[in-house]
Scaffold this motif. Structure first.
Motif, PDB file in Angstrom:
ATOM      1  N   VAL A 133      10.898  -3.298  -2.753  1.00  0.00           N
ATOM      2  CA  VAL A 133       9.729  -4.186  -2.729  1.00  0.00           C
ATOM      3  C   VAL A 133      10.049  -5.428  -1.894  1.00  0.00           C
ATOM      4  CG1 VAL A 133       8.233  -5.676  -4.129  1.00  0.00           C
ATOM      5  CG2 VAL A 133       8.774  -3.350  -4.905  1.00  0.00           C
ATOM      6  N   ALA A 134      11.212  -6.020  -2.120  1.00  0.00           N
ATOM      7  CA  ALA A 134      11.597  -7.214  -1.356  1.00  0.00           C
ATOM      8  C   ALA A 134      11.600  -6.904   0.139  1.00  0.00           C
ATOM      9  CB  ALA A 134      12.971  -7.704  -1.803  1.00  0.00           C
ATOM     10  N   ALA A 135      12.077  -5.732   0.518  1.00  0.00           N
ATOM     11  CA  ALA A 135      12.120  -5.349   1.933  1.00  0.00           C
ATOM     12  C   ALA A 135      10.723  -5.266   2.526  1.00  0.00           C
ATOM     13  CB  ALA A 135      12.838  -4.006   2.083  1.00  0.00           C
ATOM     14  N   ARG A 136       9.773  -4.732   1.784  1.00  0.00           N
ATOM     15  CA  ARG A 136       8.400  -4.617   2.292  1.00  0.00           C
ATOM     16  C   ARG A 136       7.757  -5.999   2.436  1.00  0.00           C
ATOM     17  NH1 ARG A 136       7.127  -0.264   3.655  1.00  0.00           N
ATOM     18  NH2 ARG A 136       4.907   0.005   3.417  1.00  0.00           N
ATOM     19  N   LEU A 137       7.971  -6.865   1.461  1.00  0.00           N
ATOM     20  CA  LEU A 137       7.427  -8.219   1.550  1.00  0.00           C
ATOM     21  C   LEU A 137       8.069  -8.987   2.703  1.00  0.00           C
ATOM     22  CD1 LEU A 137       7.330  -9.127  -2.267  1.00  0.00           C
ATOM     23  CD2 LEU A 137       5.394  -8.459  -0.818  1.00  0.00           C
ATOM     24  N   ALA A 154       0.814  -1.220   0.000  1.00  0.00           N
ATOM     25  CA  ALA A 154       0.000   0.000   0.000  1.00  0.00           C
ATOM     26  C   ALA A 154       0.846   1.267   0.000  1.00  0.00           C
ATOM     27  CB  ALA A 154      -0.951   0.003   1.193  1.00  0.00           C
ATOM     28  N   ALA A 155       1.978   1.256   0.667  1.00  0.00           N
ATOM     29  CA  ALA A 155       2.815   2.448   0.760  1.00  0.00           C
ATOM     30  C   ALA A 155       3.617   2.698  -0.521  1.00  0.00           C
ATOM     31  CB  ALA A 155       3.762   2.337   1.948  1.00  0.00           C
ATOM     32  N   LEU A 156       3.652   1.714  -1.411  1.00  0.00           N
ATOM     33  CA  LEU A 156       4.377   1.863  -2.670  1.00  0.00           C
ATOM     34  C   LEU A 156       3.380   2.058  -3.803  1.00  0.00           C
ATOM     35  CD1 LEU A 156       6.895  -1.113  -2.338  1.00  0.00           C
ATOM     36  CD2 LEU A 156       7.363   1.299  -1.908  1.00  0.00           C
ATOM     37  N   LEU A 194       6.390 -12.325   4.316  1.00  0.00           N
ATOM     38  CA  LEU A 194       6.030 -12.996   3.061  1.00  0.00           C
ATOM     39  C   LEU A 194       7.308 -13.489   2.365  1.00  0.00           C
ATOM     40  CD1 LEU A 194       3.336 -10.390   1.973  1.00  0.00           C
ATOM     41  CD2 LEU A 194       2.927 -12.690   2.901  1.00  0.00           C
ATOM     42  N   TYR A 195       7.959 -14.429   3.017  1.00  0.00           N
ATOM     43  CA  TYR A 195       9.271 -14.884   2.573  1.00  0.00           C
ATOM     44  C   TYR A 195       9.224 -15.642   1.252  1.00  0.00           C
ATOM     45  CZ  TYR A 195       9.899 -13.724   7.434  1.00  0.00           C
ATOM     46  OH  TYR A 195       9.879 -13.068   8.639  1.00  0.00           O
ATOM     47  N   PHE A 196       8.196 -16.451   1.048  1.00  0.00           N
ATOM     48  CA  PHE A 196       8.069 -17.142  -0.234  1.00  0.00           C
ATOM     49  C   PHE A 196       7.926 -16.121  -1.356  1.00  0.00           C
ATOM     50  CE2 PHE A 196       5.416 -19.098  -3.567  1.00  0.00           C
ATOM     51  CZ  PHE A 196       6.255 -20.135  -3.942  1.00  0.00           C
ATOM     52  N   GLU A 197       7.176 -15.064  -1.110  1.00  0.00           N
ATOM     53  CA  GLU A 197       6.959 -14.032  -2.109  1.00  0.00           C
ATOM     54  C   GLU A 197       8.234 -13.228  -2.376  1.00  0.00           C
ATOM     55  OE1 GLU A 197       4.952 -14.943   0.304  1.00  0.00           O
ATOM     56  OE2 GLU A 197       3.017 -15.334  -0.642  1.00  0.00           O
ATOM     57  N   VAL A 198       9.076 -13.056  -1.355  1.00  0.00           N
ATOM     58  CA  VAL A 198      10.375 -12.414  -1.579  1.00  0.00           C
ATOM     59  C   VAL A 198      11.158 -13.249  -2.593  1.00  0.00           C
ATOM     60  CG1 VAL A 198      12.608 -11.829  -0.528  1.00  0.00           C
ATOM     61  CG2 VAL A 198      10.476 -11.301   0.685  1.00  0.00           C
ATOM     62  N   HIS A 199      11.158 -14.549  -2.386  1.00  0.00           N
ATOM     63  CA  HIS A 199      11.820 -15.458  -3.325  1.00  0.00           C
ATOM     64  C   HIS A 199      11.242 -15.296  -4.729  1.00  0.00           C
ATOM     65  CE1 HIS A 199      11.392 -19.338  -5.492  1.00  0.00           C
ATOM     66  NE2 HIS A 199      12.691 -19.380  -5.314  1.00  0.00           N
ATOM     67  N   GLU A 200       9.933 -15.321  -4.838  1.00  0.00           N
ATOM     68  CA  GLU A 200       9.284 -15.209  -6.151  1.00  0.00           C
ATOM     69  C   GLU A 200       9.579 -13.860  -6.805  1.00  0.00           C
ATOM     70  OE1 GLU A 200       7.137 -17.754  -7.783  1.00  0.00           O
ATOM     71  OE2 GLU A 200       8.521 -18.739  -6.401  1.00  0.00           O
ATOM     72  N   TRP A 201       9.659 -12.801  -6.020  1.00  0.00           N
ATOM     73  CA  TRP A 201       9.928 -11.460  -6.535  1.00  0.00           C
ATOM     74  C   TRP A 201      11.386 -11.333  -6.995  1.00  0.00           C
ATOM     75  CZ3 TRP A 201       8.167  -7.414  -8.770  1.00  0.00           C
ATOM     76  CH2 TRP A 201       8.868  -6.221  -8.758  1.00  0.00           C
TER      77      TRP A 201
END
Length: 183
Positions: free
Chosen positions: A73-77, A57-59, A82-89
């Protein structure tokens, strides 16, 4: 798989307002995504979608793929758990990177996946990935981020599982001009 579908939507939501609206819908009414057999997953799905919505939301939706923007983005996730999503990103960026950048991205991905393994009660997998990720990050910088303190904290955490908590994602170092402007 439901996890992959949600992760893809979260990654899409970085740059797509419609995907962000979908996340908000899933957070409010997860049954819109679930079959009758998957109904038991509704609370977890809603919570994960809500955390992603709040994290993004802040981005503003952006297609900026500069290294610092990708890491923001990775830092916010990561901060949202949301560690799996950091990987996917990070993975597509890792795949096209080379040299020290590729090595550092791999270390960040391994650390994130390590924390996801811990969340899934796979302590052995978590320990291994956290230690490997930390080793790749020691003494490195990536964009405007110094990764060494994160590497040290991650290595320490790997020895204290299952009770360790994830260290904060490496912060973007503000340059002198940015500091002067904010004063």
């Amino acid at each position: 798989m439901l996890r992959n579908r949600l992760a893809a939507t979260i990654v899409d939501a970085v740059g797509d307002a419609q995907a962000r609206r979908m996340l908000a819908t899933v957070a409010a009414a997860p049954s819109t995504w679930l079959s009758a057999e998957d109904a038991a997953w509704a609370p977890l799905l809603a919570a994960r979608a809500r955390r992603a919505s709040e994290a993004l939301a802040a981005l503003p939706p952006s297609v900026d793929h500069s290294l610092d923007a990708v890491l923001d983005v990775a830092a916010r996730l990561y901060a949202a758990g949301l560690y799996f999503e950091v990987h996917e990103w990070l993975e597509p960026h890792w795949m096209t990177a080379s040299g020290a950048t590729r090595e550092a991205l791999q270390g960040l991905i391994q650390a994130a996946v390590g924390w996801q393994h811990l969340a899934n009660d796979n302590v052995a997998g978590a320990s291994s990935l956290l230690a490997e990720g930390a080793a790749r990050l020691r003494g490195r910088r990536l964009g405007a981020r110094d990764l060494d303190a994160f590497a040290q904290a991650t290595a320490t955490a790997a020895t204290r599982l299952p009770g360790a908590t994830p260290p904060a994602f490496p912060e973007r170092r503000r340059d002198v001009n940015e500091r002067e402007e904010s004063v």
